[in-house]
Design an enzyme around this catalytic site. Structure first.
Site, mmCIF file in Angstrom:
data_model
loop_
_atom_site.group_PDB
_atom_site.id
_atom_site.type_symbol
_atom_site.label_atom_id
_atom_site.label_comp_id
_atom_site.label_asym_id
_atom_site.label_seq_id
_atom_site.Cartn_x
_atom_site.Cartn_y
_atom_site.Cartn_z
ATOM 1 N N ARG A 169 1.674 -10.773 4.855
ATOM 2 C CA ARG A 169 2.337 -9.910 3.850
ATOM 3 C C ARG A 169 3.452 -10.677 3.150
ATOM 4 N NH1 ARG A 169 2.458 -4.652 6.140
ATOM 5 N NH2 ARG A 169 3.880 -3.994 4.510
ATOM 6 N N HIS B 141 12.999 1.704 6.426
ATOM 7 C CA HIS B 141 11.953 1.119 7.278
ATOM 8 C C HIS B 141 12.154 -0.368 7.520
ATOM 9 C CE1 HIS B 141 9.121 4.688 6.081
ATOM 10 N NE2 HIS B 141 10.057 5.033 6.938
ATOM 11 N N CYS C 76 15.430 -9.610 17.543
ATOM 12 C CA CYS C 76 15.124 -9.833 18.953
ATOM 13 C C CYS C 76 14.816 -8.493 19.635
ATOM 14 C CB CYS C 76 16.301 -10.512 19.647
ATOM 15 S SG CYS C 76 16.018 -10.716 21.416
ATOM 16 N N CYS D 52 17.830 -8.328 22.638
ATOM 17 C CA CYS D 52 19.271 -8.149 22.371
ATOM 18 C C CYS D 52 19.564 -7.665 20.950
ATOM 19 C CB CYS D 52 20.039 -9.450 22.642
ATOM 20 S SG CYS D 52 19.830 -10.705 21.361
ATOM 21 N N SER E 11 4.017 8.727 -1.445
ATOM 22 C CA SER E 11 3.053 9.794 -1.173
ATOM 23 C C SER E 11 3.725 10.930 -0.401
ATOM 24 C CB SER E 11 1.861 9.246 -0.383
ATOM 25 O OG SER E 11 2.317 8.660 0.820
ATOM 26 N N GLU F 186 0.274 10.379 -9.322
ATOM 27 C CA GLU F 186 -0.491 11.390 -8.581
ATOM 28 C C GLU F 186 0.446 12.496 -8.097
ATOM 29 O OE1 GLU F 186 -3.746 10.978 -8.148
ATOM 30 O OE2 GLU F 186 -3.810 8.924 -8.933
ATOM 31 N N ALA G 281 6.169 4.212 -12.506
ATOM 32 C CA ALA G 281 7.630 4.090 -12.422
ATOM 33 C C ALA G 281 8.187 3.080 -13.434
ATOM 34 C CB ALA G 281 8.032 3.681 -11.004
HETATM 35 C C1 BJW Z 1 2.997 4.923 -8.017
HETATM 36 C C2 BJW Z 1 2.594 3.819 -8.776
HETATM 37 C C3 BJW Z 1 3.424 3.434 -9.866
HETATM 38 C C4 BJW Z 1 1.135 4.106 -7.224
HETATM 39 N N1 BJW Z 1 4.547 4.156 -10.111
HETATM 40 N N2 BJW Z 1 4.101 5.606 -8.286
HETATM 41 C C5 BJW Z 1 5.146 14.957 12.077
HETATM 42 C C6 BJW Z 1 3.794 15.076 12.391
HETATM 43 C C7 BJW Z 1 3.042 13.980 12.838
HETATM 44 C C8 BJW Z 1 3.617 12.741 12.957
HETATM 45 C C9 BJW Z 1 4.941 12.648 12.620
HETATM 46 C C10 BJW Z 1 5.701 13.716 12.208
HETATM 47 N N3 BJW Z 1 6.956 13.301 11.986
HETATM 48 C C11 BJW Z 1 6.996 11.978 12.216
HETATM 49 C C12 BJW Z 1 5.783 11.577 12.630
HETATM 50 C C13 BJW Z 1 5.328 10.228 12.968
HETATM 51 C C14 BJW Z 1 5.249 9.321 11.787
HETATM 52 C C15 BJW Z 1 4.724 10.013 10.541
HETATM 53 O O1 BJW Z 1 5.431 10.397 9.641
HETATM 54 N N4 BJW Z 1 3.431 10.138 10.455
HETATM 55 C C16 BJW Z 1 2.817 10.803 9.303
HETATM 56 C C17 BJW Z 1 1.808 9.854 8.676
HETATM 57 C C18 BJW Z 1 2.293 12.120 9.723
HETATM 58 N N5 BJW Z 1 6.590 8.802 11.551
HETATM 59 C C19 BJW Z 1 7.084 7.827 12.288
HETATM 60 O O2 BJW Z 1 6.464 7.314 13.206
HETATM 61 C C20 BJW Z 1 8.492 7.388 11.940
HETATM 62 N N6 BJW Z 1 9.289 7.406 13.106
HETATM 63 C C21 BJW Z 1 9.661 8.530 13.696
HETATM 64 O O3 BJW Z 1 9.332 9.628 13.257
HETATM 65 O O4 BJW Z 1 10.453 8.336 14.810
HETATM 66 C C22 BJW Z 1 10.661 9.438 15.663
HETATM 67 C C23 BJW Z 1 9.519 9.415 16.648
HETATM 68 C C24 BJW Z 1 9.435 8.377 17.530
HETATM 69 C C25 BJW Z 1 8.388 8.370 18.442
HETATM 70 C C26 BJW Z 1 7.414 9.360 18.411
HETATM 71 C C27 BJW Z 1 7.521 10.389 17.467
HETATM 72 C C28 BJW Z 1 8.584 10.424 16.571
HETATM 73 C C29 BJW Z 1 8.492 5.950 11.489
HETATM 74 C C30 BJW Z 1 7.698 5.777 10.241
HETATM 75 C C31 BJW Z 1 7.663 4.296 9.861
HETATM 76 C C32 BJW Z 1 6.665 4.067 8.742
HETATM 77 N N7 BJW Z 1 6.398 2.685 8.668
HETATM 78 C C33 BJW Z 1 5.540 2.210 7.589
HETATM 79 C C34 BJW Z 1 5.109 0.780 7.909
HETATM 80 C C35 BJW Z 1 6.287 -0.210 7.734
HETATM 81 C C36 BJW Z 1 5.866 -1.583 8.056
HETATM 82 C C37 BJW Z 1 4.759 -2.063 7.130
HETATM 83 O O5 BJW Z 1 4.980 -2.158 5.927
HETATM 84 O O6 BJW Z 1 3.670 -2.369 7.637
HETATM 85 O O7 BJW Z 1 6.220 2.304 6.354
HETATM 86 S S1 BJW Z 1 4.098 3.226 7.326
HETATM 87 C C38 BJW Z 1 4.050 3.023 5.583
HETATM 88 O O8 BJW Z 1 4.178 4.337 4.989
HETATM 89 C C39 BJW Z 1 5.307 2.229 5.235
HETATM 90 C C40 BJW Z 1 5.848 3.028 4.079
HETATM 91 O O9 BJW Z 1 7.243 2.813 3.936
HETATM 92 C C41 BJW Z 1 5.498 4.448 4.437
HETATM 93 C C42 BJW Z 1 5.500 5.394 3.270
HETATM 94 O O10 BJW Z 1 4.505 5.063 2.345
HETATM 95 P P1 BJW Z 1 4.821 5.246 0.794
HETATM 96 O O11 BJW Z 1 5.943 4.406 0.399
HETATM 97 O O12 BJW Z 1 4.899 6.694 0.476
HETATM 98 O O13 BJW Z 1 3.506 4.569 0.136
HETATM 99 P P2 BJW Z 1 2.037 5.169 -0.061
HETATM 100 O O14 BJW Z 1 1.127 4.016 -0.193
HETATM 101 O O15 BJW Z 1 1.712 6.208 0.937
HETATM 102 O O16 BJW Z 1 2.146 5.929 -1.463
HETATM 103 C C43 BJW Z 1 2.317 5.215 -2.670
HETATM 104 C C44 BJW Z 1 2.548 6.228 -3.756
HETATM 105 O O17 BJW Z 1 2.864 5.525 -4.948
HETATM 106 C C45 BJW Z 1 1.313 7.092 -4.071
HETATM 107 O O18 BJW Z 1 1.714 8.448 -4.131
HETATM 108 C C46 BJW Z 1 0.868 6.598 -5.443
HETATM 109 O O19 BJW Z 1 0.311 7.639 -6.242
HETATM 110 C C47 BJW Z 1 2.172 6.119 -6.020
HETATM 111 N N8 BJW Z 1 2.078 5.079 -7.053
HETATM 112 N N9 BJW Z 1 1.445 3.331 -8.276
HETATM 113 C C48 BJW Z 1 4.857 5.220 -9.308
HETATM 114 N N10 BJW Z 1 3.128 2.399 -10.664
HETATM 115 ZN ZN ZN Z 2 17.979 -11.928 21.853
#
Ligand code: BJW
Ligand code: ZN
Length: 247
Positions: free
Chosen positions: A76, A125, A133, A136, A196, A222, A238
């Site tokens: 990435r 994020h 680490c 630590c 999203s 969207e 955007a």
């Molecule tokens: C345009 C465009 C243009 C296109 N102009 N727009 C409730 C139910 C079930 C599960 C959960 C819940 N609450 C929390 C959870 C768990 C989970 C979660 O939310 N899951 C859901 C999927 C249901 N959340 C977590 O695990 C979070 N932690 C947490 O809740 O801790 C407490 C906990 C701990 C232990 C157990 C349980 C709870 C942490 C979430 C971390 C997310 N990490 C990621 C990966 C980061 C590393 C990597 O990059 O690999 O972050 S996931 C991924 O999704 C990334 C993003 O930041 C994140 C959001 O995505 P985003 O930015 O919305 O992108 P897209 O691709 O989804 O959408 C793009 C949008 O752009 C689209 O709408 C397009 O239309 C639009 N677009 N071109 C404007 N030109």
């Molecule tokens: Zn360390």
């Protein structure tokens, strides 16, 4: 009440002119026009070596196969290395000086808001350009590029390091979400751009702003689960829409 406008209307411009405290949440879509792939949308989800990103970017995978997680994030970073901020990042960087308070919270780990000149970005994020680490918590900048040992070894304690990003199933960095939630709860104008709105707790921030009485504007080609809760939904890219607020 929700409304849809293909363009920036006079009512929206007036809201921006009158705003004192602005809160912005961005997602992958804000970087799409820089060439950063989004995770979802366009009829599919990101996949790497046959694994959906919800697996390779998960706490479970970190436990199971840390070298594979490093390989994914090294790939990435190699894609991101040559990419530049786009007009959306640049518009948000200009806006930071125009209001009493301006808070930019991003779900993106690409560092493009900072590269555009935004200060004090709340990176919900984490940041792909840092290692942390696992023992630590010491951090290391990966931009220097002279440290290719994988997984990197911590200089402070000798522990193994991991990418400094928040994977599925992990907690957000301490205090960062709380800070963002406080600013969202105090704002009078909230922009939700290029997300999203599926991933929590980040997706709760516009809901917090809305409940506190803010005017919420979504910019996304969207509709999302949040669209019905926003006062204005601008269906557009955007990088094309944000500069229109300046003119
Ligand atoms: C345009 C465009 C243009 C296109 N102009 N727009 C409730 C139910 C079930 C599960 C959960 C819940 N609450 C929390 C959870 C768990 C989970 C979660 O939310 N899951 C859901 C999927 C249901 N959340 C977590 O695990 C979070 N932690 C947490 O809740 O801790 C407490 C906990 C701990 C232990 C157990 C349980 C709870 C942490 C979430 C971390 C997310 N990490 C990621 C990966 C980061 C590393 C990597 O990059 O690999 O972050 S996931 C991924 O999704 C990334 C993003 O930041 C994140 C959001 O995505 P985003 O930015 O919305 O992108 P897209 O691709 O989804 O959408 C793009 C949008 O752009 C689209 O709408 C397009 O239309 C639009 N677009 N071109 C404007 N030109
Ligand atoms: Zn360390």
């Amino acid at each position: 009440m929700s409304a849809q406008h293909p363009l920036v209307t006079e009512q929206m411009r007036e809201r921006v002119r009158r705003a004192r405290r602005v809160f912005v949440l961005t997602g992958a879509g804000v970087s799409a026009e820089s060439g950063v792939p989004t995770f979802r949308g366009g009829g599919g989800t990101a996949v790497w070596k046959g694994m959906p990103f919800s697996l390779i970017s998960s706490a479970e995978m970190l436990e199971r196969d840390l070298p594979a997680v490093w390989e994914w994030f090294d790939y990435r970073r190699s894609v991101l290395g040559s990419l530049q901020p786009n007009p959306a990042h640049l518009a948000l960087a200009r806006w930071q000086n125009l209001f009493e308070t301006f808070t930019l919270a991003t779900q993106n780990i690409d560092g493009l808001h900072r590269a555009a000149g935004s200060r004090d970005v709340l990176e919900l994020h984490g940041n792909i350009w840092q290692a942390r680490c696992a023992i630590c918590g010491a951090r290391r900048d990966l931009r220097a590029g002279d440290d290719n040992v994988r997984p990197p070894v911590c200089c402070e304690c000798g522990g193994l390091m991991r990418p400094d990003v928040v994977l599925f199933g992990e907690m957000l960095p301490e205090g960062v979400f709380e800070h963002a939630a406080q600013r969202a709860g105090e704002c009078d104008l909230c922009f939700v751009i290029g997300t999203s709105a599926l991933v929590y707790p980040a997706a709760a921030l516009p809901e917090i702003a809305r409940r506190a009485g803010a005017y919420v504007i979504e910019i996304n080609p969207e509709l999302t689960p949040l669209s019905g809760e926003c006062q204005a939904v601008i269906k557009g890219r955007a990088g094309e829409v944000l500069p229109l607020f300046d003119s």
